[in-house]
Write a protein that holds these residues in place. Structure first.
Motif, PDB file in Angstrom:
ATOM      1  N   SER A  77     -37.243  11.742  13.916  1.00 28.20           N
ATOM      2  CA  SER A  77     -37.016  13.187  13.908  1.00 28.20           C
ATOM      3  C   SER A  77     -35.756  13.571  13.140  1.00 28.20           C
ATOM      4  N   PHE A  78     -34.623  12.991  13.534  1.00 25.29           N
ATOM      5  CA  PHE A  78     -33.352  13.306  12.892  1.00 25.29           C
ATOM      6  C   PHE A  78     -32.669  12.010  12.489  1.00 25.29           C
ATOM      7  N   PRO A  79     -32.307  11.857  11.228  1.00 28.65           N
ATOM      8  CA  PRO A  79     -31.765  10.586  10.755  1.00 28.65           C
ATOM      9  C   PRO A  79     -30.368  10.309  11.295  1.00 28.65           C
ATOM     10  N   ALA A  80     -30.037   9.051  11.383  1.00 27.91           N
ATOM     11  CA  ALA A  80     -28.677   8.657  11.744  1.00 27.91           C
ATOM     12  C   ALA A  80     -27.736   9.024  10.604  1.00 27.91           C
ATOM     13  N   LEU A  81     -26.570   9.557  10.955  1.00 29.90           N
ATOM     14  CA  LEU A  81     -25.520   9.817   9.966  1.00 29.90           C
ATOM     15  C   LEU A  81     -24.550   8.649   9.882  1.00 29.90           C
ATOM     16  N   ASP A  82     -24.497   7.868  10.939  1.00 29.48           N
ATOM     17  CA  ASP A  82     -23.667   6.667  10.952  1.00 29.48           C
ATOM     18  C   ASP A  82     -24.273   5.640   9.997  1.00 29.48           C
ATOM     19  N   GLY A  83     -23.517   5.281   8.973  1.00 26.14           N
ATOM     20  CA  GLY A  83     -24.003   4.315   8.005  1.00 26.14           C
ATOM     21  C   GLY A  83     -25.004   4.870   7.012  1.00 26.14           C
ATOM     22  N   ASN A  84     -25.174   6.187   6.982  1.00 20.33           N
ATOM     23  CA  ASN A  84     -26.139   6.812   6.085  1.00 20.33           C
ATOM     24  C   ASN A  84     -25.618   6.785   4.647  1.00 20.33           C
ATOM     25  N   ALA A  85     -26.466   6.322   3.719  1.00 22.53           N
ATOM     26  CA  ALA A  85     -26.047   6.177   2.324  1.00 22.53           C
ATOM     27  C   ALA A  85     -25.715   7.518   1.696  1.00 22.53           C
ATOM     28  N   LEU A  86     -26.460   8.561   2.041  1.00 24.33           N
ATOM     29  CA  LEU A  86     -26.179   9.869   1.467  1.00 24.33           C
ATOM     30  C   LEU A  86     -24.835  10.403   1.958  1.00 24.33           C
ATOM     31  N   VAL A  87     -24.549  10.217   3.248  1.00 23.83           N
ATOM     32  CA  VAL A  87     -23.284  10.670   3.811  1.00 23.83           C
ATOM     33  C   VAL A  87     -22.108   9.957   3.152  1.00 23.83           C
ATOM     34  N   ASN A  88     -22.273   8.676   2.896  1.00 22.95           N
ATOM     35  CA  ASN A  88     -21.180   7.879   2.338  1.00 22.95           C
ATOM     36  C   ASN A  88     -21.136   7.879   0.819  1.00 22.95           C
ATOM     37  N   ASP A 108     -16.185  27.833   3.260  1.00 22.98           N
ATOM     38  CA  ASP A 108     -15.862  26.588   2.556  1.00 22.98           C
ATOM     39  C   ASP A 108     -14.963  25.695   3.403  1.00 22.98           C
ATOM     40  N   ALA A 109     -14.048  26.314   4.142  1.00 24.21           N
ATOM     41  CA  ALA A 109     -13.156  25.526   4.999  1.00 24.21           C
ATOM     42  C   ALA A 109     -13.937  24.822   6.103  1.00 24.21           C
ATOM     43  N   ASP A 110     -14.925  25.513   6.688  1.00 16.98           N
ATOM     44  CA  ASP A 110     -15.726  24.896   7.750  1.00 16.98           C
ATOM     45  C   ASP A 110     -16.592  23.765   7.205  1.00 16.98           C
ATOM     46  N   VAL A 111     -17.191  23.981   6.041  1.00 19.26           N
ATOM     47  CA  VAL A 111     -18.009  22.918   5.437  1.00 19.26           C
ATOM     48  C   VAL A 111     -17.139  21.708   5.129  1.00 19.26           C
ATOM     49  N   THR A 112     -15.959  21.952   4.630  1.00 20.58           N
ATOM     50  CA  THR A 112     -15.032  20.853   4.330  1.00 20.58           C
ATOM     51  C   THR A 112     -14.727  20.046   5.582  1.00 20.58           C
ATOM     52  N   ALA A 113     -14.474  20.738   6.686  1.00 19.69           N
ATOM     53  CA  ALA A 113     -14.134  20.055   7.935  1.00 19.69           C
ATOM     54  C   ALA A 113     -15.305  19.220   8.450  1.00 19.69           C
ATOM     55  N   ILE A 114     -16.524  19.765   8.394  1.00 18.97           N
ATOM     56  CA  ILE A 114     -17.702  19.025   8.860  1.00 18.97           C
ATOM     57  C   ILE A 114     -17.961  17.810   7.986  1.00 18.97           C
ATOM     58  N   VAL A 115     -17.903  17.995   6.683  1.00 15.58           N
ATOM     59  CA  VAL A 115     -18.162  16.879   5.765  1.00 15.58           C
ATOM     60  C   VAL A 115     -17.160  15.756   5.982  1.00 15.58           C
ATOM     61  N   ASN A 116     -15.888  16.098   6.079  1.00 19.63           N
ATOM     62  CA  ASN A 116     -14.864  15.062   6.236  1.00 19.63           C
ATOM     63  C   ASN A 116     -14.957  14.382   7.596  1.00 19.63           C
ATOM     64  N   TYR A 117     -15.293  15.138   8.632  1.00 22.87           N
ATOM     65  CA  TYR A 117     -15.474  14.507   9.945  1.00 22.87           C
ATOM     66  C   TYR A 117     -16.624  13.509   9.896  1.00 22.87           C
ATOM     67  N   THR A 118     -17.731  13.919   9.298  1.00 18.29           N
ATOM     68  CA  THR A 118     -18.912  13.047   9.230  1.00 18.29           C
ATOM     69  C   THR A 118     -18.642  11.811   8.378  1.00 18.29           C
ATOM     70  N   ARG A 119     -17.943  11.983   7.264  1.00 22.13           N
ATOM     71  CA  ARG A 119     -17.709  10.858   6.333  1.00 22.13           C
ATOM     72  C   ARG A 119     -16.640   9.888   6.833  1.00 22.13           C
ATOM     73  N   LYS A 120     -15.896  10.288   7.884  1.00 14.51           N
ATOM     74  CA  LYS A 120     -14.837   9.407   8.399  1.00 14.51           C
ATOM     75  C   LYS A 120     -15.123   8.905   9.809  1.00 14.51           C
ATOM     76  N   SER A 121     -16.267   9.303  10.381  1.00 14.94           N
ATOM     77  CA  SER A 121     -16.558   8.948  11.776  1.00 14.94           C
ATOM     78  C   SER A 121     -17.469   7.730  11.874  1.00 14.94           C
ATOM     79  N   TRP A 122     -17.473   7.151  13.090  1.00 17.09           N
ATOM     80  CA  TRP A 122     -18.317   6.005  13.420  1.00 17.09           C
ATOM     81  C   TRP A 122     -17.999   4.843  12.468  1.00 17.09           C
ATOM     82  N   SER A 123     -18.971   4.301  11.763  1.00 17.13           N
ATOM     83  CA  SER A 123     -18.679   3.208  10.823  1.00 17.13           C
ATOM     84  C   SER A 123     -18.466   3.715   9.403  1.00 17.13           C
TER      85      SER A 123
END
Length: 502
Positions: A427-438, A470-485
């Motif tokens: 249903s919803f892909p994992a963001l942890d270790g996701n190639a697109l996210v990284n 833009d500030a909110d998108v920046t915060a979400i993107v950076n949180y996702t790209r720096k979280s978990w693995s």
């Protein structure tokens, strides 16, 4: 006569005593688990049924019991005093998948009818939604009559049924994942429909020969009448603007061109060109509103003249105070947030007790749920004050305890991709270790802004979040790209600004 009156009186007294001993002893076995402290009232919370399979609807039955549907296809009832459950009917053709299955139910207050709403598969495997009437006698449901069948989809099938004060059947339908259905008067999807109890169309409907009562709805999840006969509906928005609407005859509620209050630049011209009824209240970030009920009993005075609304995403019970005319929401209080998990349905007994059903065994469980008791129906009713209070949540809790990126992720992403970034398989892909996210950040930013069909190969469509700054998108993107693995580099506000313009 004197000789027979005494024994008869004795028999009646013994029977009455036996009744109270039996039922009161049963009630004492159902302990108050916690109390909710209001301004002057203390409300006890008690589980009356557990081990259920996603109770989608709960209604106060004609026999003083709670009648409920379960998503897999059954209709049952439970005695709120003893907790004794009884299966009334199983419908084999119910098709359950994710948000599909046995959904809404309503019991006619004057006639021996119940109306149920469920999804089924046709021989070609297409999904349909069905509204079916059953006749009840004691513990039997019989004589099914198909009142209406309409096209369904893998989601957005609506879910609720109600009976109006004049005895008509009210059925809410979703847009079946096609927004263009909602304003289209020729489509039954994305509507509030009004039928006679035999499925025929009332002569006083706004469009002759058409069951449509109102239009422009995305996915209604709750229906309730006030004591003045005003109909309210809770509705899921897309990425923003969940709504509670005051439903009026022939009114247009804007979907898909308008979400919420028509406060965006792209919405205002459309709202000025077409008659549009704004919501009584809207929520961004979304809260996933579910079942609603009207409360006007003196038993809980703080909740008089209010819409009680359960939510899935925020796992809370909302009390929406109405004005005297019952056509506007004047206040909101939030209770039980996260304590019992996802809350799907609510009903009120004639004497003013409140019953709430959890939805933790559905397709999208929250963190820490389901627990062993799930799913369950709980009762909320006045008790003496204890030392185990549950207090109302404050709406600014996230701002105090979470970083901006984490708070935004929790508000907009957590419900689907989960706090641990693992998503839901299929249903919803994992963001942890996701190639697109990284990978290169531009692709991720574009998906966040514009949405994507198939949600990064995860199965569900991802909505567009272009309304975020833009500030909110920046915060979400950076949180996702720096979280978990994930160990990707951070991006800047200027990067998002540049990507948005491309």
């Amino acid at each position: 006569m004197k000789r027979t009156a005494v024994p008869l009186l004795l028999v009646l007294c013994l029977a009455l005593a036996a009744y109270f001993i039996f039922f009161r002893s049963k009630e004492k076995d159902r302990p108050v688990e916690a109390t909710l402290l209001l301004d002057s009232s203390a409300l006890g919370i008690t589980t009356i049924a557990s081990g259920l399979n996603v109770p989608w609807e709960i209604c106060w039955g004609p026999d003083g019991q709670i009648w409920f549907t379960e998503q897999s296809g059954s209709i049952s009832k439970v005695d709120p005093r003893t907790g004794e459950k009884k299966l009334l009917l199983t419908i084999p053709e119910v098709f359950r998948k994710r948000s599909l299955g046995m959904l809404g139910m309503a019991i006619h207050p004057q006639q021996p009818y119940i109306f149920v709403d469920y999804t089924a598969l046709k021989p070609d495997s297409s999904v349909v939604s069905k509204l079916v009437r059953y006749t009840y006698t004691a513990d039997t449901l019989k004589n099914p009559l198909l009142l209406m069948e309409l096209p369904g989809a893998t989601g957005h099938n609506g879910s609720r049924v109600a009976v109006s004060p004049d005895g008509k059947v009210i059925w809410s339908t979703g847009d079946a994942t096609r927004g263009a259905n909602a304003p289209d008067t020729a489509s039954p999807n994305g509507k509030v429909l009004r039928l006679n109890t035999d499925g025929s169309i009332p002569a006083d409907n706004p469009y002759p020969g058409n069951p449509m009562w109102s239009r422009g709805h995305r996915n209604i999840q709750g229906l309730a009448y006030t004591d003045k006969g005003h109909l309210f509906a809770s509705e899921h928005g897309d990425a923003m603007d969940d709504e509670i609407n005051y439903i009026q005859k022939a009114a247009f509620y804007g979907w898909p061109r308008i979400e919420g209050l028509a406060d965006r630049d792209d919405e205002k011209p459309y709202a000025d060109s077409f008659p549009f009824t704004p919501p009584a209240k809207a929520w961004t970030p979304t809260i996933a509103p579910a079942g609603i009920a009207y409360y006007h009993a003196s038993k809980i005075p703080e909740w008089q003249n209010a819409i009680l609304m359960t939510t899935l995403k925020t796992s809370s019970l909302r009390v929406l105070q109405l004005n005297a005319a019952q056509d506007a929401v004047t206040g909101e209080k939030i209770y039980l947030g996260g304590i019992f998990g996802r809350l799907r349905a609510v009903c009120v007994s004639p004497d003013g007790d409140v019953y709430v059903a959890t939805s933790n065994r559905d397709w999208n469980p929250g963190k820490g749920f389901p627990i062993e008791a799930d799913d369950r129906i709980i009762r909320i009713s006045p008790v003496a004050k204890t030392h185990n209070p549950i207090r109302p949540l404050k709406e600014d809790t996230l701002a105090v305890t979470l970083s901006k990126g984490q708070a935004l992720y929790k508000s907009y992403c957590d419900a689907c991709h989960k706090a641990d970034g693992k998503g839901i398989q299929g249903s919803f892909p994992a963001l942890d270790g996701n190639a697109l996210v990284n990978g290169k950040p531009q692709a991720l930013v574009k998906i966040i802004l514009n949405g994507q069909s198939g949600n990064m190969k995860g199965g569900e469509q991802m909505p567009a979040f272009k309304f975020l700054s833009d500030a909110d998108v920046t915060a979400i993107v950076n949180y996702t790209r720096k979280s978990w693995s994930n160990k990707a580099y951070e991006i800047s506000f200027e990067d998002v600004e540049r990507f948005r313009k491309r």
